[in-house]
Design a protein around this motif. Structure first.
Motif, PDB file in Angstrom:
ATOM      1  N   LEU A 156       0.811  -1.212   0.000  1.00 28.82           N
ATOM      2  CA  LEU A 156       0.000   0.000   0.000  1.00 28.82           C
ATOM      3  C   LEU A 156       0.849   1.268   0.000  1.00 28.82           C
ATOM      4  N   ARG A 157       2.153   1.102  -0.054  1.00 27.96           N
ATOM      5  CA  ARG A 157       3.045   2.254  -0.046  1.00 27.96           C
ATOM      6  C   ARG A 157       2.920   3.022  -1.357  1.00 27.96           C
ATOM      7  N   ASN A 158       3.158   4.324  -1.301  1.00 27.28           N
ATOM      8  CA  ASN A 158       3.121   5.205  -2.477  1.00 27.28           C
ATOM      9  C   ASN A 158       1.776   5.141  -3.205  1.00 27.28           C
ATOM     10  N   ASN A 159       0.713   4.962  -2.445  1.00 25.10           N
ATOM     11  CA  ASN A 159      -0.638   4.914  -3.020  1.00 25.10           C
ATOM     12  C   ASN A 159      -0.831   3.735  -3.978  1.00 25.10           C
ATOM     13  N   GLY A 160      -0.070   2.661  -3.747  1.00 25.20           N
ATOM     14  CA  GLY A 160      -0.213   1.469  -4.582  1.00 25.20           C
ATOM     15  C   GLY A 160      -1.263   0.528  -4.013  1.00 25.20           C
ATOM     16  N   GLY A 161      -1.160  -0.735  -4.395  1.00 28.58           N
ATOM     17  CA  GLY A 161      -2.080  -1.712  -3.814  1.00 28.58           C
ATOM     18  C   GLY A 161      -2.638  -2.732  -4.778  1.00 28.58           C
ATOM     19  N   PHE A 162      -2.168  -2.771  -6.037  1.00 27.86           N
ATOM     20  CA  PHE A 162      -2.710  -3.793  -6.926  1.00 27.86           C
ATOM     21  C   PHE A 162      -1.609  -4.481  -7.726  1.00 27.86           C
ATOM     22  N   ASP A 174      -6.670 -17.681  -2.084  1.00 28.17           N
ATOM     23  CA  ASP A 174      -5.921 -17.542  -0.837  1.00 28.17           C
ATOM     24  C   ASP A 174      -6.762 -16.919   0.270  1.00 28.17           C
ATOM     25  N   GLY A 175      -8.070 -16.863   0.080  1.00 26.77           N
ATOM     26  CA  GLY A 175      -8.937 -16.238   1.058  1.00 26.77           C
ATOM     27  C   GLY A 175      -9.175 -14.762   0.832  1.00 26.77           C
ATOM     28  N   ARG A 176      -8.491 -14.172  -0.140  1.00 28.61           N
ATOM     29  CA  ARG A 176      -8.678 -12.755  -0.429  1.00 28.61           C
ATOM     30  C   ARG A 176      -9.743 -12.577  -1.521  1.00 28.61           C
ATOM     31  N   THR A 177     -10.156 -11.340  -1.715  1.00 28.33           N
ATOM     32  CA  THR A 177     -11.127 -11.010  -2.757  1.00 28.33           C
ATOM     33  C   THR A 177     -10.383 -10.648  -4.034  1.00 28.33           C
ATOM     34  N   TRP A 178     -10.758 -11.305  -5.115  1.00 28.06           N
ATOM     35  CA  TRP A 178     -10.115 -11.110  -6.402  1.00 28.06           C
ATOM     36  C   TRP A 178     -11.069 -10.457  -7.386  1.00 28.06           C
ATOM     37  N   ILE A 179     -10.513 -10.054  -8.532  1.00 30.01           N
ATOM     38  CA  ILE A 179     -11.291  -9.441  -9.600  1.00 30.01           C
ATOM     39  C   ILE A 179     -11.051 -10.212 -10.896  1.00 30.01           C
ATOM     40  N   TYR A 190      -6.788  -6.525  -5.758  1.00 31.55           N
ATOM     41  CA  TYR A 190      -6.928  -5.079  -5.541  1.00 31.55           C
ATOM     42  C   TYR A 190      -7.968  -4.878  -4.441  1.00 31.55           C
ATOM     43  N   ASP A 191      -7.613  -5.333  -3.223  1.00 30.11           N
ATOM     44  CA  ASP A 191      -8.568  -5.341  -2.115  1.00 30.11           C
ATOM     45  C   ASP A 191      -8.166  -4.421  -0.969  1.00 30.11           C
ATOM     46  N   LYS A 192      -7.254  -3.489  -1.253  1.00 26.64           N
ATOM     47  CA  LYS A 192      -6.806  -2.502  -0.263  1.00 26.64           C
ATOM     48  C   LYS A 192      -6.148  -3.165   0.943  1.00 26.64           C
ATOM     49  N   LYS A 193      -5.494  -4.307   0.697  1.00 25.99           N
ATOM     50  CA  LYS A 193      -4.761  -5.013   1.744  1.00 25.99           C
ATOM     51  C   LYS A 193      -3.326  -5.230   1.283  1.00 25.99           C
ATOM     52  N   ALA A 194      -2.409  -5.192   2.230  1.00 26.19           N
ATOM     53  CA  ALA A 194      -1.008  -5.478   1.934  1.00 26.19           C
ATOM     54  C   ALA A 194      -0.689  -6.916   2.341  1.00 26.19           C
TER      55      ALA A 194
END
Length: 275
Positions: free
Chosen positions: A156-162, A187-192, A253-257
């Motif tokens: 999530l650094r530098n406004n990243g996250g995907f 992996d239990g995360r939300t995908w697109i 792209y779930d706003k998680k690191a």
């Protein structure tokens, strides 16, 4: 205009020419119509040519093939979009010209878009990271046990996250279908899951999110008309026709690191009602 073109093709059916020449003549009439924004006119030209072949034994096509062709024509005529009709008819024309068998449509068979037992199919996917916007996420694609495996770590650094992967598909690949079906282990995360209309043009991506259970295989079916158009991750107005799909994407792209892993065993084009 359409009437004159279709009548001229009908007359050609009685002329002394090969099936390949006859269909090539239909293509030469249909393509300019499609390119000029008249998909319905193009579809009418293609349909007339194909109906002439299905109705006559003068072209050397076995009776079973002609019956199957007639069934495919009936199915295609029921498609709501002239664009989808034109592409579906064109696929039938191309199959006849190269000698591929025309199969009966009774079971609404899905169409495999990627076969990940072939390493070349895995290599069709390229990684696109948030580094294009200054982010620090990572990602890589490998092949494991006949599956594509997408791994890396979101930051999530530098406004990243995907992190994302994407691959092109030929124009018209999804004509006659209306949904994407994927077989994945997450992996239990939300995908697109994404589909693109015009690769390289901003605002041509259409997304649908899906949740995963860590380590569990699951099948996800996403109708194209339920996907939401995106502009740099922001929903905007717009729709995508199945026949216009030119690419497939996966995003984390779930706003998680943290680390991620997605295994993809298959990607198919299906009719939503048959999935």
């Amino acid at each position: 205009m359409v009437t004159a073109l279709t009548l001229s093709l009908a007359m050609l059916a009685g002329a002394s020419m090969s099936m390949s020449d006859y269909l090539d003549r239909a293509i030469s009439r249909g393509v300019p119509l499609y390119n000029n924004g008249q998909p319905a006119a193009c579809a009418a030209v293609y349909a007339t040519a194909l109906e002439g072949i299905a109705a006559s034994d003068d072209w050397g096509l076995p009776d079973k093939q002609r019956r199957n062709l007639a069934q495919q024509l009936e199915l295609t005529a029921g498609l709501a979009s002239p664009d989808d009709q034109a592409w579906a008819y064109r696929r039938l024309i191309d199959a006849l010209m190269v000698g591929e068998p025309i199969m009966a449509p009774a079971t609404a068979e899905p169409r495999a878009l990627f076969d990940f037992s072939d390493p070349g199919e895995v290599r069709r996917f390229r990684v696109v990271l948030d580094g294009v916007m200054g982010g620090l996420s990572t990602g890589r694609v490998t092949q494991e046990a006949d599956a594509l495996v997408f791994t890396g770590e979101t930051s999530l650094r530098n406004n990243g996250g995907f992190s994302s992967i994407r691959a092109l598909v030929p124009a018209g690949t999804m004509a006659g279908y209306d949904a994407l079906r994927i077989r994945v282990k997450g992996d239990g995360r939300t995908w697109i899951l994404g589909a693109t209309g015009n690769p390289g043009r901003r605002g041509s991506s259409f997304w649908q999110r899906f949740d995963t259970d860590e380590g569990e295989w699951m099948t996800v079916t996403v109708p194209i008309n339920e996907m939401v158009r995106q502009y740099f991750g922001t929903p905007i107005q717009g729709s995508l026709r199945p026949s216009g799909v030119r690419g497939v994407e996966f995003y984390i792209y779930d706003k998680k690191a943290g680390p991620f892993r997605l295994e993809v065993a298959g990607i198919e084009a299906v009719r939503a009602g048959a999935s």
